[in-house]
Design a protein around this motif. Structure first.
Motif, short mmCIF file in Angstrom:
data_model
loop_
_atom_site.label_atom_id
_atom_site.label_comp_id
_atom_site.label_asym_id
_atom_site.label_seq_id
_atom_site.Cartn_x
_atom_site.Cartn_y
_atom_site.Cartn_z
N MET A 300 0.37 -1.30 0.42
CA MET A 300 -0.22 0.31 0.16
C MET A 300 1.04 0.75 0.60
O MET A 300 0.10 2.37 -0.34
CB MET A 300 -1.17 -0.16 1.29
N TRP A 301 1.84 0.91 0.17
CA TRP A 301 2.82 1.98 0.37
C TRP A 301 3.44 2.82 -0.89
O TRP A 301 3.67 3.91 -0.99
CB TRP A 301 4.55 1.95 0.74
N LEU A 302 2.85 1.91 -1.76
CA LEU A 302 3.09 2.25 -3.61
C LEU A 302 1.68 3.42 -3.53
O LEU A 302 2.08 5.20 -4.34
CB LEU A 302 2.56 1.73 -4.34
N LEU A 303 0.82 3.81 -2.74
CA LEU A 303 0.14 5.01 -2.94
C LEU A 303 -0.07 6.03 -2.51
O LEU A 303 -0.35 7.02 -2.70
CB LEU A 303 -1.85 4.25 -2.87
N THR A 304 1.07 6.13 -1.57
CA THR A 304 1.58 7.61 -1.30
C THR A 304 1.67 8.71 -2.69
O THR A 304 1.55 9.60 -2.74
CB THR A 304 3.32 7.34 -0.89
N THR A 305 2.23 8.19 -3.62
CA THR A 305 2.62 8.94 -4.89
C THR A 305 1.01 9.54 -5.29
O THR A 305 1.09 10.45 -5.43
CB THR A 305 3.44 8.08 -6.13
N PRO A 306 -0.15 8.61 -5.95
CA PRO A 306 -1.15 9.68 -5.85
C PRO A 306 -1.76 10.47 -4.95
O PRO A 306 -1.99 11.50 -5.50
CB PRO A 306 -1.71 7.87 -6.56
N LEU A 307 -1.44 9.99 -3.85
CA LEU A 307 -2.00 10.56 -2.42
C LEU A 307 -1.35 11.94 -2.80
O LEU A 307 -1.90 13.01 -2.29
CB LEU A 307 -1.22 10.20 -1.03
N LEU A 308 0.26 11.87 -3.07
CA LEU A 308 0.77 13.92 -3.00
C LEU A 308 0.46 14.07 -4.57
O LEU A 308 -0.12 15.62 -3.87
CB LEU A 308 2.46 12.93 -2.88
N ALA A 309 0.26 13.46 -5.33
CA ALA A 309 -0.36 14.16 -6.20
C ALA A 309 -1.99 14.91 -5.81
O ALA A 309 -1.97 15.89 -6.63
CB ALA A 309 -0.40 13.36 -7.19
N TRP A 310 -2.83 13.96 -5.19
CA TRP A 310 -3.93 14.50 -4.75
C TRP A 310 -3.87 15.95 -4.06
O TRP A 310 -4.73 16.90 -4.34
CB TRP A 310 -5.21 13.40 -4.46
N PHE A 311 -3.40 15.47 -2.71
CA PHE A 311 -3.07 16.69 -2.61
C PHE A 311 -3.00 17.85 -3.22
O PHE A 311 -3.02 19.19 -2.55
CB PHE A 311 -2.58 16.20 -0.94
N MET A 312 -1.71 17.86 -3.51
CA MET A 312 -1.21 19.05 -4.70
C MET A 312 -2.56 19.61 -5.37
O MET A 312 -2.07 21.25 -5.11
CB MET A 312 0.38 18.41 -5.37
N LEU A 313 -3.01 18.53 -5.90
CA LEU A 313 -4.13 19.23 -6.50
C LEU A 313 -5.55 19.84 -5.88
O LEU A 313 -6.24 20.72 -6.80
CB LEU A 313 -4.40 17.97 -7.09
N THR A 314 -5.43 19.81 -4.31
CA THR A 314 -6.87 20.07 -3.90
C THR A 314 -6.12 21.25 -2.88
O THR A 314 -6.79 21.67 -2.59
CB THR A 314 -7.34 18.51 -3.19
N ASN A 315 -5.13 20.87 -2.90
CA ASN A 315 -4.31 22.21 -1.82
C ASN A 315 -4.90 23.50 -2.40
O ASN A 315 -4.29 23.77 -3.61
CB ASN A 315 -2.95 21.69 -1.17
N LYS A 316 -4.75 24.53 -1.44
CA LYS A 316 -5.07 25.92 -1.69
C LYS A 316 -3.65 26.54 -2.00
O LYS A 316 -3.73 27.57 -2.87
CB LYS A 316 -5.55 26.54 -1.10
N VAL A 317 -2.34 26.03 -1.97
CA VAL A 317 -1.36 26.23 -2.40
C VAL A 317 -0.85 25.42 -2.91
O VAL A 317 -0.04 24.09 -3.01
CB VAL A 317 -0.44 26.63 -0.80
N TYR A 318 -0.05 26.18 -3.85
CA TYR A 318 0.48 25.69 -5.16
C TYR A 318 2.35 26.42 -5.40
O TYR A 318 1.96 26.85 -6.42
CB TYR A 318 -0.12 25.04 -5.82
N SER A 319 2.83 26.39 -4.68
CA SER A 319 4.12 27.20 -5.34
C SER A 319 4.88 26.62 -6.48
O SER A 319 4.56 25.39 -6.34
CB SER A 319 5.34 27.39 -3.70
N PRO A 320 5.73 26.58 -7.18
CA PRO A 320 6.33 26.58 -8.36
C PRO A 320 6.95 25.54 -7.65
O PRO A 320 7.16 24.16 -8.40
CB PRO A 320 6.91 27.39 -8.94
#
Length: 411
Positions: A300-320
């Protein structure tokens, strides 16, 4: 003897290291070319050489040698604050009374280049296939961000956490992820997948699974508390600055919420963004973990990557520089490299669109409109959604043991 020494050299590795050195040197040239004389004429925006390091020199007491948290507040977690303090001290030690912000930038860039080398070494030791190694050694995000901020240390700790989880060393991996969260918050996203890996691995009875998950949890809490407690006790208000700043911060130009608001599609307040971002992330995270369980139950640790991508998309801050968080994980776990290439293209486009928008606001050229930011951010988001679906539904790359076709073809 000389010939034997040359025969003993692993030239394939040597060329990889040389390529990484060239990439990081290009990163220094990209950020450092406008250091002499300070930023003038908006060149930090028009040429893209803006970085967070130089403003910190005078704005966070680094020039005066102040100790982070104890003498000056820092809007980063404690390990990043410690890194800033050590690098500032190193700049003072090396350049003495002549030290300037450009020297500090040089020290930060060298330190980040060394961390990039550490990541390459971890990839080599883990047996990553050669094509993916080259994608790291020649990474465009390293050119953009090796001299931009202090994100690589947390990224390296997250890479280490997942590689340890791959070996089954879940408690140590959880400790590494927690230390990463003490540098930047995002490595904490590795903790739930690591805990689920402990619980769902079927080669152990349930009592041993629960004990293993509890050990990983205790290791994470202990390591995070070990580095945070002294600062929290000695300077509680300054220690809390990062968490208060994150809550009150409205957003950034290329973040999903700012794109929606500035294009007139959905205007929200900071409080609403905090709520909606949390709800969207938690709902998507539950879907990623639930659907991903069918493919990745033992890992299940492999799902860290999509979790991080989804967090970046939904988070209010996306610094370069946030794209540097995700890029090494994509090289580790993305089943296919084509969407990774699209992600990198979106990253480069969003970077220049954002800074040229700042340039346009000051009447400078080249200039970009907000529509350009929205288009670049949308392109990058589409690539990230593609990667999320791939990482959840497809087998991981062959070097991990999943046998994805792209990895077989590229090895």
């Amino acid at each position: 003897m000389g010939w034997r020494l040359r025969e003993d050299v692993d030239w394939r590795r040597a060329v990889l290291w040389l390529a990484l050195l060239v990439t990081c040197s290009a990163g220094w040239l990209f950020k450092g070319h406008c250091v002499p004389g300070g930023w003038t004429g908006g060149e930090q925006y028009t040429t893209g050489c803006y970085n967070d390091v130089m403003p910190f020199w005078s704005g966070r007491g680094v020039a005066e040698g102040k100790i982070p948290y104890l003498q000056v507040p820092i809007e980063y977690p404690v390990l990043t604050g410690a890194q800033i303090g050590v690098e500032g001290a190193a700049a003072h030690l090396l350049f003495g009374k002549h030290v300037r912000e450009g020297h500090f930038l040089g020290v930060v860039t060298i330190a980040n280049a060394a961390i990039a080398g550490l990541i390459l070494w971890m990839f080599l030791e883990a047996g990553m296939d050669r094509r993916r190694l080259w994608w790291w050694a020649c990474a465009p995000p390293l050119i953009l961000y090796v001299g931009h901020n202090w994100d690589l240390a947390a990224a390296a700790l997250m890479v280490a956490a997942l590689l340890l989880a791959r070996k089954g060393r879940l408690a140590t991996g959880a400790a590494m992820a927690a230390l990463g969260a003490a540098a930047k918050l995002f490595p904490a996203l590795a903790l739930p997948p690591i805990g689920l890996t402990a619980l769902l691995t079927r080669d152990r009875p349930w009592p041993r699974r629960i004990l293993r998950a509890a050990s990983a949890t205790a290791a994470a809490i202990g390591s995070w508390a070990l580095v945070n407690a002294p600062v929290a006790l000695l300077a509680p208000q300054n220690w809390a600055q990062f968490y208060l700043f994150s809550q009150d911060r409205p957003g950034t130009a290329a973040g999903s919420w700012d794109v929606l608001g500035n294009m007139g599609w959905w205007v929200t307040s900071t409080e609403q963004r905090n709520l909606y971002a949390a709800v969207l992330f938690l709902g998507g995270a539950a879907a990623i973990l639930g659907i991903g369980w069918f493919r990745h139950r033992e890992r299940m640790w492999l799902l860290t990557t999509p979790l991080l991508a989804w967090f970046m998309l939904t988070n209010k801050v996306y610094s370069p520089q946030f794209d540097l968080w995700l890029y090494p994980l994509l090289l580790m776990t993305a089943p296919r490299l084509l969407p990774v290439a699209f992600f990198v293209l979106g990253d480069v486009a969003a970077y220049f669109a954002e800074f040229w928008w700042f340039a346009g606001n000051e009447g400078l050229w080249p200039a970009a409109s907000y529509t350009h930011i929205a288009l670049a951010a949308a392109f990058r988001a589409a690539a990230m959604l593609w990667l999320i679906v791939d990482c959840v539904l497809l087998a991981p790359p062959e070097w991990i043991g999943g046998g994805a076709k792209d990895s077989r073809a590229s090895s």
